[in-house]
Design a protein around this motif. Sequence first.
Motif, PDB file in Angstrom:
ATOM      1  N   VAL A 190       0.727  -1.056   0.168  1.00 23.85           N
ATOM      2  CA  VAL A 190      -0.196  -0.224  -0.096  1.00 23.85           C
ATOM      3  C   VAL A 190       1.016   0.967   0.244  1.00 23.85           C
ATOM      4  O   VAL A 190       0.616   2.228  -0.513  1.00 23.85           O
ATOM      5  CB  VAL A 190      -1.133   0.076   1.000  1.00 23.85           C
ATOM      6  CG1 VAL A 190      -1.649   1.532   1.448  1.00 23.85           C
ATOM      7  CG2 VAL A 190      -1.879  -0.950   1.152  1.00 23.85           C
ATOM      8  N   LEU A 191       1.609   1.285   0.915  1.00 23.00           N
ATOM      9  CA  LEU A 191       2.636   2.388   0.988  1.00 23.00           C
ATOM     10  C   LEU A 191       3.212   2.981  -0.603  1.00 23.00           C
ATOM     11  O   LEU A 191       3.441   4.191  -0.837  1.00 23.00           O
ATOM     12  CB  LEU A 191       3.187   2.513   2.434  1.00 23.00           C
ATOM     13  CG  LEU A 191       2.865   2.397   3.375  1.00 23.00           C
ATOM     14  CD1 LEU A 191       3.259   2.250   4.641  1.00 23.00           C
ATOM     15  CD2 LEU A 191       1.912   3.990   3.425  1.00 23.00           C
ATOM     16  N   PRO A 192       3.962   2.146  -0.987  1.00 24.09           N
ATOM     17  CA  PRO A 192       4.864   2.183  -2.579  1.00 24.09           C
ATOM     18  C   PRO A 192       3.262   2.653  -3.400  1.00 24.09           C
ATOM     19  O   PRO A 192       3.812   3.622  -4.480  1.00 24.09           O
ATOM     20  CB  PRO A 192       5.486   0.995  -2.566  1.00 24.09           C
ATOM     21  CG  PRO A 192       5.467   0.336  -1.846  1.00 24.09           C
ATOM     22  CD  PRO A 192       4.820   0.366  -0.647  1.00 24.09           C
ATOM     23  N   ALA A 193       2.420   1.916  -3.181  1.00 23.43           N
ATOM     24  CA  ALA A 193       2.198   2.225  -4.429  1.00 23.43           C
ATOM     25  C   ALA A 193       0.638   4.246  -4.292  1.00 23.43           C
ATOM     26  O   ALA A 193       0.753   4.655  -4.805  1.00 23.43           O
ATOM     27  CB  ALA A 193       0.442   1.378  -4.331  1.00 23.43           C
ATOM     28  N   LEU A 194       0.651   4.796  -3.000  1.00 23.00           N
ATOM     29  CA  LEU A 194       0.546   5.812  -2.513  1.00 23.00           C
ATOM     30  C   LEU A 194       1.368   6.494  -3.299  1.00 23.00           C
ATOM     31  O   LEU A 194       1.547   7.497  -3.538  1.00 23.00           O
ATOM     32  CB  LEU A 194       0.127   5.707  -0.756  1.00 23.00           C
ATOM     33  CG  LEU A 194      -0.640   6.693  -0.449  1.00 23.00           C
ATOM     34  CD1 LEU A 194      -0.801   7.200  -0.767  1.00 23.00           C
ATOM     35  CD2 LEU A 194      -0.420   6.748   1.567  1.00 23.00           C
ATOM     36  N   ALA A 195       2.673   6.775  -2.568  1.00 19.47           N
ATOM     37  CA  ALA A 195       3.547   7.388  -3.082  1.00 19.47           C
ATOM     38  C   ALA A 195       4.042   7.382  -4.248  1.00 19.47           C
ATOM     39  O   ALA A 195       4.251   8.092  -4.791  1.00 19.47           O
ATOM     40  CB  ALA A 195       5.071   6.401  -2.363  1.00 19.47           C
ATOM     41  N   LEU A 196       3.484   6.336  -5.429  1.00 21.00           N
ATOM     42  CA  LEU A 196       3.716   6.310  -6.294  1.00 21.00           C
ATOM     43  C   LEU A 196       2.422   7.632  -7.354  1.00 21.00           C
ATOM     44  O   LEU A 196       2.362   8.105  -8.394  1.00 21.00           O
ATOM     45  CB  LEU A 196       3.624   4.929  -7.464  1.00 21.00           C
ATOM     46  CG  LEU A 196       4.111   5.022  -8.707  1.00 21.00           C
ATOM     47  CD1 LEU A 196       4.950   5.782  -9.506  1.00 21.00           C
ATOM     48  CD2 LEU A 196       4.016   3.842  -8.932  1.00 21.00           C
ATOM     49  N   LEU A 197       1.108   6.889  -6.191  1.00 19.38           N
ATOM     50  CA  LEU A 197       0.122   7.894  -6.786  1.00 19.38           C
ATOM     51  C   LEU A 197       0.139   9.186  -6.311  1.00 19.38           C
ATOM     52  O   LEU A 197      -0.320  10.289  -7.296  1.00 19.38           O
ATOM     53  CB  LEU A 197      -0.863   7.077  -5.787  1.00 19.38           C
ATOM     54  CG  LEU A 197      -2.556   7.457  -5.909  1.00 19.38           C
ATOM     55  CD1 LEU A 197      -3.238   7.599  -7.903  1.00 19.38           C
ATOM     56  CD2 LEU A 197      -4.150   7.331  -5.109  1.00 19.38           C
ATOM     57  N   LEU A 231      -4.790  -1.488  -0.738  1.00 22.62           N
ATOM     58  CA  LEU A 231      -5.511  -1.113   0.091  1.00 22.62           C
ATOM     59  C   LEU A 231      -6.640  -2.449   0.596  1.00 22.62           C
ATOM     60  O   LEU A 231      -7.053  -2.699   2.080  1.00 22.62           O
ATOM     61  CB  LEU A 231      -6.211   0.265   0.296  1.00 22.62           C
ATOM     62  CG  LEU A 231      -6.780   1.031   1.323  1.00 22.62           C
ATOM     63  CD1 LEU A 231      -5.547   1.119   2.657  1.00 22.62           C
ATOM     64  CD2 LEU A 231      -7.371   2.045   1.326  1.00 22.62           C
ATOM     65  N   LEU A 232      -7.953  -2.491  -0.029  1.00 22.22           N
ATOM     66  CA  LEU A 232      -9.183  -3.717   0.513  1.00 22.22           C
ATOM     67  C   LEU A 232      -8.265  -4.678   0.603  1.00 22.22           C
ATOM     68  O   LEU A 232      -8.744  -4.820   1.602  1.00 22.22           O
ATOM     69  CB  LEU A 232      -9.426  -3.426  -1.267  1.00 22.22           C
ATOM     70  CG  LEU A 232     -10.601  -4.384  -0.991  1.00 22.22           C
ATOM     71  CD1 LEU A 232     -11.544  -4.425  -0.181  1.00 22.22           C
ATOM     72  CD2 LEU A 232     -11.280  -4.947  -1.957  1.00 22.22           C
ATOM     73  N   TYR A 233      -7.356  -5.233   0.031  1.00 24.24           N
ATOM     74  CA  TYR A 233      -6.264  -6.772   0.225  1.00 24.24           C
ATOM     75  C   TYR A 233      -5.269  -6.094   1.399  1.00 24.24           C
ATOM     76  O   TYR A 233      -6.007  -7.214   2.989  1.00 24.24           O
ATOM     77  CB  TYR A 233      -5.321  -6.711   0.013  1.00 24.24           C
ATOM     78  CG  TYR A 233      -5.244  -8.311  -0.275  1.00 24.24           C
ATOM     79  CD1 TYR A 233      -5.307  -9.306  -0.588  1.00 24.24           C
ATOM     80  CD2 TYR A 233      -3.124  -8.216   0.135  1.00 24.24           C
ATOM     81  CE1 TYR A 233      -4.700 -10.541  -0.172  1.00 24.24           C
ATOM     82  CE2 TYR A 233      -2.246  -9.199   0.369  1.00 24.24           C
ATOM     83  CZ  TYR A 233      -2.967 -10.714   0.735  1.00 24.24           C
ATOM     84  OH  TYR A 233      -2.398 -11.571   1.001  1.00 24.24           O
ATOM     85  N   VAL A 234      -4.617  -5.591   1.944  1.00 23.52           N
ATOM     86  CA  VAL A 234      -4.560  -5.643   3.374  1.00 23.52           C
ATOM     87  C   VAL A 234      -6.127  -4.799   4.677  1.00 23.52           C
ATOM     88  O   VAL A 234      -5.482  -5.500   5.372  1.00 23.52           O
ATOM     89  CB  VAL A 234      -3.681  -3.782   3.353  1.00 23.52           C
ATOM     90  CG1 VAL A 234      -3.355  -4.114   4.347  1.00 23.52           C
ATOM     91  CG2 VAL A 234      -2.818  -4.097   2.996  1.00 23.52           C
ATOM     92  N   LEU A 235      -6.628  -4.252   3.809  1.00 21.24           N
ATOM     93  CA  LEU A 235      -7.786  -4.130   4.910  1.00 21.24           C
ATOM     94  C   LEU A 235      -9.081  -5.316   5.493  1.00 21.24           C
ATOM     95  O   LEU A 235      -8.750  -6.124   5.951  1.00 21.24           O
ATOM     96  CB  LEU A 235      -8.619  -3.146   5.187  1.00 21.24           C
ATOM     97  CG  LEU A 235      -8.143  -1.836   4.006  1.00 21.24           C
ATOM     98  CD1 LEU A 235      -9.937  -0.543   4.415  1.00 21.24           C
ATOM     99  CD2 LEU A 235      -7.969  -1.054   6.050  1.00 21.24           C
ATOM    100  N   LEU A 236      -9.432  -5.917   4.678  1.00 23.31           N
ATOM    101  CA  LEU A 236      -9.229  -7.020   4.941  1.00 23.31           C
ATOM    102  C   LEU A 236      -8.089  -8.723   4.684  1.00 23.31           C
ATOM    103  O   LEU A 236      -8.963  -9.399   5.976  1.00 23.31           O
ATOM    104  CB  LEU A 236      -9.508  -7.697   3.545  1.00 23.31           C
ATOM    105  CG  LEU A 236     -10.964  -7.703   3.026  1.00 23.31           C
ATOM    106  CD1 LEU A 236     -11.485  -8.547   1.741  1.00 23.31           C
ATOM    107  CD2 LEU A 236     -12.159  -8.541   2.971  1.00 23.31           C
ATOM    108  N   GLY A 237      -7.004  -8.046   5.498  1.00 19.89           N
ATOM    109  CA  GLY A 237      -6.399  -8.752   5.992  1.00 19.89           C
ATOM    110  C   GLY A 237      -6.336  -8.755   7.110  1.00 19.89           C
ATOM    111  O   GLY A 237      -5.975  -9.139   8.549  1.00 19.89           O
ATOM    112  N   PHE A 238      -6.201  -7.432   8.233  1.00 23.96           N
ATOM    113  CA  PHE A 238      -6.191  -7.079   9.291  1.00 23.96           C
ATOM    114  C   PHE A 238      -7.758  -7.597   9.968  1.00 23.96           C
ATOM    115  O   PHE A 238      -7.552  -8.059  11.170  1.00 23.96           O
ATOM    116  CB  PHE A 238      -6.548  -5.299   9.346  1.00 23.96           C
ATOM    117  CG  PHE A 238      -4.966  -4.729   9.056  1.00 23.96           C
ATOM    118  CD1 PHE A 238      -4.278  -4.691  10.299  1.00 23.96           C
ATOM    119  CD2 PHE A 238      -4.773  -3.842   8.489  1.00 23.96           C
ATOM    120  CE1 PHE A 238      -2.898  -4.175  10.429  1.00 23.96           C
ATOM    121  CE2 PHE A 238      -3.441  -3.038   8.802  1.00 23.96           C
ATOM    122  CZ  PHE A 238      -2.610  -3.231   9.771  1.00 23.96           C
ATOM    123  N   VAL A 239      -8.801  -7.409   9.309  1.00 25.47           N
ATOM    124  CA  VAL A 239     -10.380  -8.309  10.237  1.00 25.47           C
ATOM    125  C   VAL A 239     -10.035  -9.487  10.266  1.00 25.47           C
ATOM    126  O   VAL A 239     -10.143  -9.852  11.281  1.00 25.47           O
ATOM    127  CB  VAL A 239     -11.319  -7.843   8.847  1.00 25.47           C
ATOM    128  CG1 VAL A 239     -12.610  -8.694   9.408  1.00 25.47           C
ATOM    129  CG2 VAL A 239     -11.435  -5.965   8.882  1.00 25.47           C
TER     130      VAL A 239
END
Length: 153
Positions: free
Chosen positions: A54-61, A88-96
Amino acid sequence: MNTLSELTNLPVWQAVALAIGFPVVLLIINELVNSLERRGNPLAKSLRTLRNLVLPALALLLFAYWILELPSQSRALRWIETVFWVALLYVLLGFVNNIVFGMGRQKSLGERVPKLFRDLAQALLVAIGAMVIYSKVWGMEIQGALTALGLGS
């Protein structure tokens, strides 16, 4: 060549924020991941995924939007935005998943639900979320994508 007036119009504060902020956030999350791993906390895996996807994709965005100033309708910006939202969706589902199933005590819900079922449910939710993201980012109808998937299968 660039003139002085063109250089003063560059988004300097955004570039500085990315150049300093991104490594600082990575450092903080890395220390948090190491701390959670030492304690055996299952949230470390989700934080590691957040740090790596997520963080590299956010930085690139942010780089494409702030520094390169790509128009909102450009394909490159849309692809980057799509990758960011799916990650981000994948990470949020992983957190849940880690909170519900990974942090429980023995003989809890996590042990009664097979891991294969949880993984399949997570993949289904990511696919549904990806279709919604596709619809919002690209401005396309989901029905056309579903029809293409139906014909392709």
